[in-house]
Motif scaffolding. Sequence first.
Motif, PDB file in Angstrom:
ATOM      1  N   PRO A  91       0.820  -1.232   0.000  1.00  0.00           N
ATOM      2  CA  PRO A  91       0.000   0.000   0.000  1.00  0.00           C
ATOM      3  C   PRO A  91       0.851   1.278   0.000  1.00  0.00           C
ATOM      4  N   LEU A  92       2.055   1.202   0.554  1.00  0.00           N
ATOM      5  CA  LEU A  92       2.901   2.399   0.561  1.00  0.00           C
ATOM      6  C   LEU A  92       3.389   2.729  -0.841  1.00  0.00           C
ATOM      7  N   VAL A  93       3.665   1.692  -1.621  1.00  0.00           N
ATOM      8  CA  VAL A  93       4.244   1.889  -2.949  1.00  0.00           C
ATOM      9  C   VAL A  93       3.168   2.193  -4.000  1.00  0.00           C
ATOM     10  N   TYR A  94       1.974   1.636  -3.794  1.00  0.00           N
ATOM     11  CA  TYR A  94       0.920   1.797  -4.813  1.00  0.00           C
ATOM     12  C   TYR A  94      -0.222   2.720  -4.378  1.00  0.00           C
ATOM     13  N   ASP A  95      -0.643   2.641  -3.108  1.00  0.00           N
ATOM     14  CA  ASP A  95      -1.831   3.414  -2.692  1.00  0.00           C
ATOM     15  C   ASP A  95      -1.472   4.850  -2.312  1.00  0.00           C
ATOM     16  N   SER A  96      -0.270   5.019  -1.768  1.00  0.00           N
ATOM     17  CA  SER A  96       0.081   6.334  -1.235  1.00  0.00           C
ATOM     18  C   SER A  96       1.213   6.972  -2.025  1.00  0.00           C
ATOM     19  N   CYS A  97       1.327   6.619  -3.284  1.00  0.00           N
ATOM     20  CA  CYS A  97       2.285   7.313  -4.153  1.00  0.00           C
ATOM     21  C   CYS A  97       1.662   7.427  -5.534  1.00  0.00           C
ATOM     22  N   THR A  98       1.515   8.665  -5.988  1.00  0.00           N
ATOM     23  CA  THR A  98       0.956   8.895  -7.323  1.00  0.00           C
ATOM     24  C   THR A  98       2.074   9.138  -8.341  1.00  0.00           C
ATOM     25  N   MET A  99       3.296   8.947  -7.903  1.00  0.00           N
ATOM     26  CA  MET A  99       4.486   9.224  -8.727  1.00  0.00           C
ATOM     27  C   MET A  99       4.424  10.657  -9.278  1.00  0.00           C
ATOM     28  N   CYS A 100       3.955  11.553  -8.410  1.00  0.00           N
ATOM     29  CA  CYS A 100       3.731  12.937  -8.844  1.00  0.00           C
ATOM     30  C   CYS A 100       5.043  13.703  -9.016  1.00  0.00           C
ATOM     31  N   GLY A 101       6.095  13.253  -8.331  1.00  0.00           N
ATOM     32  CA  GLY A 101       7.404  13.867  -8.534  1.00  0.00           C
ATOM     33  C   GLY A 101       7.699  15.053  -7.650  1.00  0.00           C
ATOM     34  N   ARG A 102       6.822  15.369  -6.722  1.00  0.00           N
ATOM     35  CA  ARG A 102       7.059  16.529  -5.863  1.00  0.00           C
ATOM     36  C   ARG A 102       8.262  16.290  -4.954  1.00  0.00           C
ATOM     37  N   CYS A 103       8.389  15.038  -4.460  1.00  0.00           N
ATOM     38  CA  CYS A 103       9.513  14.705  -3.576  1.00  0.00           C
ATOM     39  C   CYS A 103      10.846  14.879  -4.314  1.00  0.00           C
ATOM     40  N   SER A 104      10.866  14.501  -5.579  1.00  0.00           N
ATOM     41  CA  SER A 104      12.106  14.624  -6.359  1.00  0.00           C
ATOM     42  C   SER A 104      12.513  16.089  -6.510  1.00  0.00           C
ATOM     43  N   MET A 105      11.535  16.968  -6.549  1.00  0.00           N
ATOM     44  CA  MET A 105      11.820  18.392  -6.744  1.00  0.00           C
ATOM     45  C   MET A 105      12.517  19.015  -5.539  1.00  0.00           C
ATOM     46  N   VAL A 106      12.240  18.503  -4.343  1.00  0.00           N
ATOM     47  CA  VAL A 106      12.774  19.166  -3.146  1.00  0.00           C
ATOM     48  C   VAL A 106      14.019  18.477  -2.582  1.00  0.00           C
ATOM     49  N   CYS A 107      14.358  17.310  -3.085  1.00  0.00           N
ATOM     50  CA  CYS A 107      15.495  16.580  -2.514  1.00  0.00           C
ATOM     51  C   CYS A 107      16.782  17.412  -2.659  1.00  0.00           C
ATOM     52  N   PRO A 108      17.451  17.732  -1.546  1.00  0.00           N
ATOM     53  CA  PRO A 108      18.603  18.626  -1.632  1.00  0.00           C
ATOM     54  C   PRO A 108      19.812  18.000  -2.323  1.00  0.00           C
ATOM     55  N   VAL A 109      19.840  16.650  -2.416  1.00  0.00           N
ATOM     56  CA  VAL A 109      20.971  16.029  -3.117  1.00  0.00           C
ATOM     57  C   VAL A 109      20.560  15.549  -4.520  1.00  0.00           C
ATOM     58  N   GLY A 110      19.371  15.897  -4.917  1.00  0.00           N
ATOM     59  CA  GLY A 110      18.944  15.627  -6.295  1.00  0.00           C
ATOM     60  C   GLY A 110      18.478  14.215  -6.569  1.00  0.00           C
ATOM     61  N   ASN A 111      18.079  13.501  -5.524  1.00  0.00           N
ATOM     62  CA  ASN A 111      17.570  12.142  -5.766  1.00  0.00           C
ATOM     63  C   ASN A 111      16.205  12.185  -6.449  1.00  0.00           C
ATOM     64  N   ASP A 112      16.077  11.415  -7.517  1.00  0.00           N
ATOM     65  CA  ASP A 112      14.781  11.326  -8.199  1.00  0.00           C
ATOM     66  C   ASP A 112      14.017  10.161  -7.564  1.00  0.00           C
ATOM     67  N   ILE A 113      13.334  10.482  -6.475  1.00  0.00           N
ATOM     68  CA  ILE A 113      12.648   9.441  -5.693  1.00  0.00           C
ATOM     69  C   ILE A 113      11.516   8.814  -6.515  1.00  0.00           C
ATOM     70  N   THR A 114      10.906   9.603  -7.358  1.00  0.00           N
ATOM     71  CA  THR A 114       9.835   9.079  -8.207  1.00  0.00           C
ATOM     72  C   THR A 114      10.359   7.983  -9.138  1.00  0.00           C
ATOM     73  N   TYR A 115      11.533   8.236  -9.700  1.00  0.00           N
ATOM     74  CA  TYR A 115      12.168   7.229 -10.561  1.00  0.00           C
ATOM     75  C   TYR A 115      12.410   5.952  -9.754  1.00  0.00           C
ATOM     76  N   MET A 116      12.817   6.122  -8.502  1.00  0.00           N
ATOM     77  CA  MET A 116      13.096   4.947  -7.656  1.00  0.00           C
ATOM     78  C   MET A 116      11.815   4.162  -7.368  1.00  0.00           C
ATOM     79  N   ILE A 117      10.732   4.892  -7.095  1.00  0.00           N
ATOM     80  CA  ILE A 117       9.444   4.221  -6.845  1.00  0.00           C
ATOM     81  C   ILE A 117       9.016   3.456  -8.097  1.00  0.00           C
ATOM     82  N   ARG A 118       9.165   4.110  -9.246  1.00  0.00           N
ATOM     83  CA  ARG A 118       8.802   3.474 -10.514  1.00  0.00           C
ATOM     84  C   ARG A 118       9.572   2.159 -10.671  1.00  0.00           C
ATOM     85  N   LYS A 119      10.871   2.209 -10.346  1.00  0.00           N
ATOM     86  CA  LYS A 119      11.692   1.001 -10.474  1.00  0.00           C
ATOM     87  C   LYS A 119      11.332  -0.019  -9.392  1.00  0.00           C
TER      88      LYS A 119
END
Lengths: 420, 149
Positions: A91-119
Amino acid sequence: MSASLSKGINAFKEVIDAPIASYFSSCVHCGLCADACLFYNETGEAKYTPIHKLEPLRRVWKQEYTLLGKLGKLLGLSKPVTDAELTEWEPLVYDSCTMCGRCSMVCPVGNDITYMIRKMREGMSASGHAPEDMIAATTRAVNIGSPMGVKWPAVLAQIKHVQAETGIEVPVEKAGADYLVLMSSMEIINFPEYLSALCRIFKQTGVSWTLAQDAFEATNSGIQIGASDLAREIVSRIVVAAERLKVKCVISPECGHAFTALRWEGPNLVGKPYSFDVKHILEVLDELHKAGKLKTKGKDSRPLTYHDPCQIARRGGVVEQPRRLLGEVAADFREMPDAGVMNWCCGGGGGVSANTRAEPLRLQAFKVKKRQLEATGANTLVTACANCRIVLEEGLEHYHMNIPVVGLTEIIAEHLVEGE
Amino acid sequence: MTINNDSEFKSALGNLPRAGQRQVAARFAENVLALSKDARVKNAIGTAKRTDITEDELTAAFASAKKASVDSFTQCGTECDWGSQAGHFVARAALACLQPVRPGDSPAWDAAMHARMARTCEGIASGRGTDNAEATVQYRILDKFLSGE
């Protein structure tokens, strides 16, 4: 292919590429991604912190690809990822993530968390931990060509309806056309007004376009569920049709993930560059307007605002085009707080709206959209994604907000200078 | 006047006042009402047909039809049940009858189009194909309405 834990762990190992390894090793555990997440923001529950959603994948990375992790695994100090854990994480990976990419925008070290969720979804899917609704949608997409089971006769029915309504012929299988138009199942089933609007706009602008019988569907549920082989199959159908018809450009419809799948992930999925351009419909309309071909008259006097679909604005870069287009037809356009690349998701992207069990959480998360809308005082909401549109309608209905939701292409068509 | 095509149909609808548009729109929706199982839609169409309707009643019926329309969307990723989708378009036809009208709007035309989509969905669901006579039926409904029947 049957799913199992070992297949899932193998998929985790396979998806850990150089970017993902560097993202995990450079995470500074600052928690900024939490504040950017729609679901954490509206629930305050720590489990919705985006980087936490990746914990099983992080453990596999550490155990398999770091010295300390390998030692820990050898000495029994690091426990292996289990089926029970993946069940808990589903449920954390599918129900509570829309892969919207907002988290990737704010990561101070530039991690693309959305890409990681997708993978990560690749491993979740391979291990049998994907939501039933999404598995069924993907199976239909592969077997029928549409995640919602739409077949060509249904498209033909809509074509017939639209031709009768507009008096304009819808071109099908027209080789050498400039544009190949795709639609989402949502538009075919729920919004015939989209095709109707396109007919009128393309007639006025003199655009040469076509639909393809074997590649009308743009939605790519393979991307949403995390199944690259299926995503590749869906993209390949479009590539084959575009090459066969020798079109110059394929138009992605008012659908968020379709744009991401075809425009940004497509060439990598099929392993070659396209011989044609891929543009979102808003990009095409903006170009036609700039070229002086798209002419509108009159302005809508209603106070209206625009919801940026995440995959089109934040992940897709189409931000200024809708505003220029709305500037032509709206007398009282009002921006939401956080509009544009930092807009808040409707809550239904990334397959969440297709996932029935996620509905209560999705409606809870909609409160942020409610606040954004209330801040504008607008009484009409425009967007450019059919999925956003229905999710917004449901959220507005749930919170008793009487605000009509309109597609941007349709509102442009309403203001066309026609018959000249 | 006998209406024979969509051009004449649209023109005649456009000449009707708001109340007339609402009442004839309700007749278009009523003609496909059998495709909906939603009591809210039936009530909304019944309300829209009345000549003595108040603004408060219009508002309440609109809210009810809106809820029925939103509830009956086919969700993204859900397998489409064309029979249910026919019901959705009946709800949208009912909604068109009751929605607040802005300059340039043509609620009766919108209701007619949604009713035709409902009939098309029924054709897909039944496997009978999508050829139907809904447009012609609507011409006759409008003929009767204009002649005061």
